[in-house]
Design a protein around this motif. Structure first.
Motif, mmCIF file in Angstrom:
data_model
loop_
_atom_site.group_PDB
_atom_site.id
_atom_site.type_symbol
_atom_site.label_atom_id
_atom_site.label_comp_id
_atom_site.label_asym_id
_atom_site.label_seq_id
_atom_site.Cartn_x
_atom_site.Cartn_y
_atom_site.Cartn_z
ATOM 1 N N ASP A 175 0.807 -1.220 0.000
ATOM 2 C CA ASP A 175 0.000 0.000 0.000
ATOM 3 C C ASP A 175 0.838 1.267 0.000
ATOM 4 O OD1 ASP A 175 -2.309 -1.464 0.072
ATOM 5 O OD2 ASP A 175 -2.421 -1.488 2.268
ATOM 6 N N VAL A 176 2.035 1.186 0.545
ATOM 7 C CA VAL A 176 2.812 2.423 0.673
ATOM 8 C C VAL A 176 3.901 2.545 -0.388
ATOM 9 C CG1 VAL A 176 2.420 2.723 3.127
ATOM 10 C CG2 VAL A 176 4.348 1.368 2.363
ATOM 11 N N VAL A 177 4.273 1.414 -1.009
ATOM 12 C CA VAL A 177 5.279 1.512 -2.057
ATOM 13 C C VAL A 177 4.667 2.252 -3.227
ATOM 14 C CG1 VAL A 177 6.335 0.136 -3.858
ATOM 15 C CG2 VAL A 177 6.678 -0.471 -1.497
ATOM 16 N N GLY A 178 5.334 3.253 -3.686
ATOM 17 C CA GLY A 178 4.744 4.011 -4.788
ATOM 18 C C GLY A 178 5.811 4.588 -5.679
ATOM 19 N N GLY A 179 5.409 5.253 -6.680
ATOM 20 C CA GLY A 179 6.356 5.916 -7.573
ATOM 21 C C GLY A 179 6.932 4.949 -8.574
ATOM 22 N N THR B 114 12.046 2.877 1.640
ATOM 23 C CA THR B 114 13.103 3.600 2.337
ATOM 24 C C THR B 114 12.497 4.215 3.590
ATOM 25 O OG1 THR B 114 12.632 5.618 1.150
ATOM 26 C CG2 THR B 114 14.269 4.161 0.185
ATOM 27 N N ARG B 115 13.369 4.855 4.345
ATOM 28 C CA ARG B 115 12.955 5.499 5.586
ATOM 29 C C ARG B 115 11.699 6.368 5.412
ATOM 30 N NH1 ARG B 115 15.617 7.304 10.171
ATOM 31 N NH2 ARG B 115 17.145 5.692 9.731
ATOM 32 N N HIS B 116 11.634 7.071 4.288
ATOM 33 C CA HIS B 116 10.526 8.006 4.123
ATOM 34 C C HIS B 116 9.187 7.324 3.972
ATOM 35 C CE1 HIS B 116 12.961 11.448 4.152
ATOM 36 N NE2 HIS B 116 13.805 10.876 3.317
ATOM 37 N N ASP B 117 9.214 6.094 3.494
ATOM 38 C CA ASP B 117 7.949 5.399 3.330
ATOM 39 C C ASP B 117 7.335 5.023 4.669
ATOM 40 O OD1 ASP B 117 7.963 5.372 0.494
ATOM 41 O OD2 ASP B 117 9.549 3.878 0.571
ATOM 42 N N PHE B 118 8.134 5.098 5.728
ATOM 43 C CA PHE B 118 7.603 4.773 7.048
ATOM 44 C C PHE B 118 7.226 6.020 7.840
ATOM 45 C CE2 PHE B 118 10.272 1.038 6.124
ATOM 46 C CZ PHE B 118 9.317 0.054 6.278
ATOM 47 N N MET B 119 7.489 7.205 7.291
ATOM 48 C CA MET B 119 7.171 8.420 8.019
ATOM 49 C C MET B 119 5.655 8.597 8.066
ATOM 50 S SD MET B 119 9.731 10.033 9.186
ATOM 51 C CE MET B 119 10.802 8.640 9.483
ATOM 52 N N PRO B 120 5.114 8.907 9.240
ATOM 53 C CA PRO B 120 3.657 9.090 9.338
ATOM 54 C C PRO B 120 3.128 10.072 8.296
ATOM 55 C CG PRO B 120 4.638 9.147 11.503
ATOM 56 C CD PRO B 120 5.768 9.064 10.535
ATOM 57 N N GLU B 121 3.880 11.149 8.018
ATOM 58 C CA GLU B 121 3.397 12.165 7.085
ATOM 59 C C GLU B 121 3.159 11.528 5.720
ATOM 60 O OE1 GLU B 121 6.298 12.506 8.839
ATOM 61 O OE2 GLU B 121 5.312 13.620 10.454
ATOM 62 N N HIS B 122 4.093 10.696 5.305
ATOM 63 C CA HIS B 122 3.975 10.076 3.998
ATOM 64 C C HIS B 122 2.800 9.114 3.944
ATOM 65 C CE1 HIS B 122 5.072 6.739 1.153
ATOM 66 N NE2 HIS B 122 5.061 7.778 0.349
ATOM 67 N N ILE B 123 2.699 8.263 4.952
ATOM 68 C CA ILE B 123 1.645 7.253 4.950
ATOM 69 C C ILE B 123 0.279 7.902 5.020
ATOM 70 C CG2 ILE B 123 0.687 5.307 6.221
ATOM 71 C CD1 ILE B 123 3.535 4.751 7.199
ATOM 72 N N LEU B 124 0.165 8.883 5.917
ATOM 73 C CA LEU B 124 -1.141 9.508 6.093
ATOM 74 C C LEU B 124 -1.471 10.394 4.905
ATOM 75 C CD1 LEU B 124 -0.899 10.268 9.866
ATOM 76 C CD2 LEU B 124 -2.237 8.497 8.748
ATOM 77 N N GLY B 125 -0.450 10.841 4.207
ATOM 78 C CA GLY B 125 -0.706 11.623 2.999
ATOM 79 C C GLY B 125 -1.339 10.769 1.916
ATOM 80 N N THR B 126 -0.876 9.537 1.792
ATOM 81 C CA THR B 126 -1.441 8.685 0.749
ATOM 82 C C THR B 126 -2.701 7.972 1.225
ATOM 83 O OG1 THR B 126 0.174 7.031 1.448
ATOM 84 C CG2 THR B 126 0.678 8.267 -0.552
#
Lengths: 718, 718
Positions: free
Chosen positions: B538-542, B696-708
């Motif tokens: 769900d979080v892997v993107g791009g 990567t680290r950024h995919d685990f950041m709450p901001e990133h996850i909650l953004g998507t």
């Protein structure tokens, strides 16, 4: 999946977690205090009676009473241990360490290591065992044997934690519904970690040392949150002990005077040392390291011999304990006669010869106004002997020959006393021997050093502990907390580092040695070099049992009956997916629950009903260890055997996986750091079956790897 | 792969590791001592001069000199920080913490967080920065600003460790070939961890506290071996400090008397407390927790305002610092006038009014034989003020109103002083404020408690530290080492636990807050509940960039130019394997090295020559951070662009992988526990491409996850 509860549950869970820690702290503190109280009183009465006989010059009688009491006490401890709970023998720290490394995995039972049936595995026996351990430990320590109470204390506290974590013992109907939340490994393991910290705190009155001990020596995983909880537990222990000692200070505790719990105030408040004191300290550290590793070496040899004797039967066990007891009594009573009596120095604040139990000036056989310095070491409880050695301003009290004799005697008595069938710790004997060694070095240095001999004794203890146990930070803090003098810190640190470094050259630390001797499959944190040369695919072996997403009951029963595996991959095959796909991992325990509930399907279809209504979380909660269902206990009719069961809802769909070409060293890191039981190996090429094998703890054991790849033996570390 | 060296190399590597730790310890100890020496002398001279003027009743002149000196010193510190090394501002602990969490990953640079350009990222600036930080810190602390030296000290030590670990700074040709072994992240991170422990040890003379601080607060990973090495480093610091103080005790260090390095001997050796003292202590803990969390709350608000001001330009930065300096000087000089003079008590062992710099009885404006109790707190270095507050047997020296006034003033001065563009720590102001608060509580308790007020001050410090920093074990040990009294232990533990628990209800700890405020992508240890509902897929993107095993040069150049990724999966396609197979992961840095070396192939074939001869391990060794090659810096001809390069030998063939259906929470545990940068996601079904994406680290950041996945916002923790 069944752990996602509402916020009310979470709050209750958190409260419960802290309450359990609190209870562990209170109980550990209480047990530790009771332990000490009993030892001080029993041993105290013994020494008072024999001393009085000595004063009356009835030497034969004195020896008879002394040796007789020791013999009876030790036989009592040994009989309890041998006949009621064999698991209580030894220090218990290796078992706790192995448990926290994850060794309670049920598949351990299939191994030759019946030793693992120790206290954690059999809950029903745990509480008996720990009670007996307390009693046995009291008797053993009181019997003037060279064993300590720290190891059993740590083990007892860990047992308390384990029992509480499992919601009480079912055998004795002591269960509590409230405590039933802790049905997973992690919470139990956390609690046991806190418990072992509490044990150290209770044994040495060293709360910070306890936390560090749990962290450095016992636990294999560590989280910051756990640090805090362990700290809370040891703080509770400290407060409880403090309160109980407050009560005792008013004199209600018999012979438990200000001695009591180990706490050696090095009386000289202003310790001064300078750079010129560095060389003696360095020498002390180096020799301490050598002596410590020699201690481990000899201990291993003695333990091997003892294991042979103990295996012959109960009678041999008791005979061994009896002969060591008599030998110890003879040494303790006989050797002081070798020392010449010294005239009491003038102008002492203390009485000379000492009156009562403690003090540096035992009269023993000497004339009035004379004292026997060796008797004040030998003819005393270990705690009091250490206190005598640590005390400052006593540089002229002891003679070189006495200290040397005592050092030799305690070094070897400590080694031969450990392996007996009684609860026994290693800490106190090592501290005592180290203190003697330190004082001896201090005496030999003479005027070359400005440090007083009590300080040398403290450093000697540190060096021997560092050489034998190989712990640094925790031993350092424990010593500081014991002596209540922070100014010693740099010296103690230095000595510990040197002795550990020196000793590491020769052999492994004593607990590693004990763990290996017991055959526990302990998983090391570092990968050995040869593991880099292997891939995961090289070690995975044996026929792999795979279940389909919807599997026939008879198949499951057959596989469960014929294999001992504890996890099985679940693979979806063509009717349910276009190609074979790995669905997840199902545990043997869960399969057994399914078979017991008998919610089977008549055809090979997906279950339509909502399974979450049929099973409560309780059903799948981890049982108390040792309480595993057995496949033989489940009766299924022939009709039921032909039915199907949908495994999908019960499968863990997120198992950790590695590709078969992954290096073994990296897989070990994953296995160990994340704390796994099973690691699925998936194939590299997509044309093959979706799972290649399962790695378990045993696949990482050097014995297993080197057994299948003997050519690696040469590249083995050391 | 290039790390498998011979035994000679391993021995050299181990020796080097310990040597570096030793050097870090020596340098940290030296810097810490120099720091203190300078502060004591500069501040000391300032106070001696102004005090003499006060004695001569030249009040105006005294204020002028006092405020002027403070102003000049602070401007000096602020100017250094602003113009030469902006990175030296603040405490530095958040940066060290983030670095040890793995935040130096190069892909951080692509983010908006230019803050990450702090000292670790730009090696060339590191040594300048740390030198200036020392100088700046000395100036700032000497200027009577309410900032501490612990934070900068920790940062400086971490910098020393980082520089040594990178083999010196290339910019200043201070490199050393011997030190070049440390070309991987883990060794550097270990060394920085040791360094941060050494910093605490040097700042507080608390070696055990330093180790625990590094363990509890700073580091994200921890191994038992590291514990030992950190312990060694802090032991070296302790020995060095001890030796230097030995030298100074002979009076060669100017005003650096017995005060010097923080170490507050609570003089009353026999601290007694009983169960009745528990209620006041509990109250102290609860209020301390509330005050601590309020401190964090206010600090955050003030920092937000300061950030706005500081962003406007250098002039505004300096103006802000200047105004705070003048305000502080006014407070320190003005407020003591509000206190009424008290007559000197009779029969003191101390002189009254105090002569020289320290002591409880400042004369200030009072008549002979009188003293101003408020001046002995305000008109003093922070260290001396704390010592005055901690001293026992001084229950009647201070008035309630004075202590209350000082508490309010130091609470708010501490908050407004932190965010300035000067190196500043939080520890000492919080300790000072807490000590005042504790004494105030002690005074208000009056006869309801048997504890003396100095003890209350110690407990007050503990409670405010617990409430603000939320560290338990390390703060506890640091306080014990500061006060050199282990009998306080149970009380300090209790207070810390209570205040942390209370404060945790309100907000996060101060370093978490600072890390967030700086926008550093810190990876938390626990998974948030909503992560359980997501799978990795769900979080892997791009768009995913994949390289073939043998790839065209122009392709590589194109991909490197158009993307900012730092790792690329390498997949073998049909010419080299029957179906697409994941071969491994190649790093951007290694691709750049390959392109630079220009060992290309003319056709799409496997390289025949042995690559290990062409490249030395040095080529692929991790560069000093901030020293990354740039794709723009590599010139390739059109002919070369058409050639091929065989990536196989340079690819990491054992990357960690997860299946796309793995729960995100479990992937996070793997990512964080094993300490990864890249985590390959492979597909569940074998019919698709062999790799789905990279986490990567950024995919685990709450901001990133909650953004998507914005719908998850409601289930977010808290």
């Amino acid at each position: 999946d069944w752990r996602s509860r509402g916020p009310g549950h979470i709050v209750r869970y958190i409260i419960l977690k802290w309450t359990l820690c609190f209870l562990v702290g209170v109980l550990s503190g209480g047990v530790g205090f009771f332990n000490n109280l009993a030892v001080e009183n029993i041993a105290g009465v013994k020494f008072v009676i024999t001393s009085n006989m000595m004063l009356a010059r009835k030497f034969g009688w004195a020896f008879g009473v002394f040796a007789g009491t020791n013999f009876v006490l030790l036989m009592f401890a040994s009989m309890i241990t041998t006949f009621i709970s064999p698991a209580a023998a030894g220090s218990g720290i290796p078992e706790v360490k192995a448990y926290l490394n994850g060794v309670d995995a049920p598949d351990i039972f299939s191994l030759k290591t019946f030793f693992v049936k120790v206290r954690f595995s059999e809950v029903s026996d745990v509480d008996v065992s720990s009670t007996q351990q307390v009693v046995g430990c009291i008797a053993a320590v009181s019997s003037s044997l060279y064993v300590g109470k720290a190891g059993p204390m740590i083990h007892t506290s860990a047992c308390i934690a384990s029992i509480l974590g499992q919601g009480g013992s079912r055998k004795y109907k002591l269960t509590c519904k409230w405590l039933r939340y802790f049905k997973n490994d992690r919470d139990r393991r956390d609690l046991v970690t806190c418990g072992s910290g509490a044990g150290v705190a209770a044994a040495f009155r060293a709360p910070v040392g306890g936390v560090l001990f749990a962290l450095e020596c016992v636990s294999s995983w560590w989280r910051s949150a756990l640090l805090w909880r362990a700290f809370f537990t040891t703080a509770v222990v400290a407060v409880i002990l403090r309160a109980l000692i407050d009560i005792c200070n008013s004199g209600k505790c018999g012979l438990f005077g200000k001695g009591g719990l180990i706490m050696f105030d090095v009386t000289s408040a202003n310790v001064t040392y300078h750079l010129i004191d560095l060389p003696p300290v360095l020498v002390l550290g180096v020799i301490g390291g050598i002596l410590g590793s020699l201690y481990n070496f000899l201990l291993e040899k003695v333990l091997r011999v003892y294991t042979l004797i103990n295996e012959k039967g109960h009678v041999y066990k008791l005979l061994l304990a009896a002969s060591v007891s008599i030998f110890t009594s003879c040494c303790l009573f006989g050797l002081p006669w070798l020392a010449s009596c010294k005239r009491c120095p003038a102008g002492l604040s203390e009485a000379c010869p000492s009156i009562g139990r403690s003090g540096n000036f035992k009269k023993f056989q000497c004339a009035p106004d004379h004292y026997n310095d060796l008797a004040s070491l030998f003819f005393n409880t270990n705690d009091d002997a250490i206190r005598n050695l640590y005390s400052a301003g006593t540089d002229n009290v002891f003679q070189k020959s006495s200290v040397f004799l005592f050092f030799i005697a305690s070094y070897f008595l400590g080694i031969i006393s450990y392996g007996l069938a009684v609860p026994s710790g290693l800490f106190v004997p090592v501290i005592l021997t180290g203190a003697t060694y330190g004082r001896l070095v201090g005496m030999l240095m003479g005027s070359h050093s400005t440090l007083n001999h009590g300080l040398f004794a403290v450093l000697g203890s540190a060096s021997l502990l560092g050489g034998s146990m190989r712990m640094t930070v925790s031993v350092c803090v424990i010593i500081l907390e014991l002596t209540n003098n922070l100014l010693l810190l740099p010296l103690v640190m230095l000595v510990l580092l040197i002795s550990k470094t020196v000793a590491d050259v020769f052999n492994a630390d004593v607990y590693d040695m004990l763990v290996k001797l017991k055959g526990l499959p302990y998983l090391e944190a570092h990968a050995e070099p040869y593991m880099r040369q292997l891939t995961v695919g090289d070690v995975v072996g044996g026929p792999l049992q795979i279940f389909n997403g919807v599997e026939k009951v008879s198949n499951i029963v057959h596989v469960l009956k014929t294999t001992g595996h504890h996890g099985f991959p679940v693979v979806d095959e063509p009717p349910f997916s276009s190609s074979p796909v790995l669905f997840g991992l199902i545990l043997r325990a869960h399969l057994l629950v399914l078979l017991k509930k008998k919610t089977f399907l008549h055809a090979r279809t997906l279950a339509s009903i909502d399974v979450s209504e049929q099973f409560s979380a309780e059903d799948f909660a981890k049982r108390g260890s040792g309480k595993h269902e057995n496949i033989e206990g489940i009766d299924l009719t022939a009709e039921e055997m032909d039915m199907y069961v949908d495994l999908h809802p019960y499968t863990n769909t997120s198992p950790y996986t590695v590709v078969e070409t992954m290096s073994l060293a990296k897989a070990l890191i994953l296995f160990r750091e994340v704390g796994l039981r099973h690691l699925l190996v998936i194939p590299k090429s997509s044309s093959r079956a979706p799972v290649v094998g399962i790695l378990t703890r045993h696949d990482f054991m050097p014995e297993h790897i080197l057994g299948t790849h003997p050519f690696l033996l040469q590249s083995r570390w050391k």
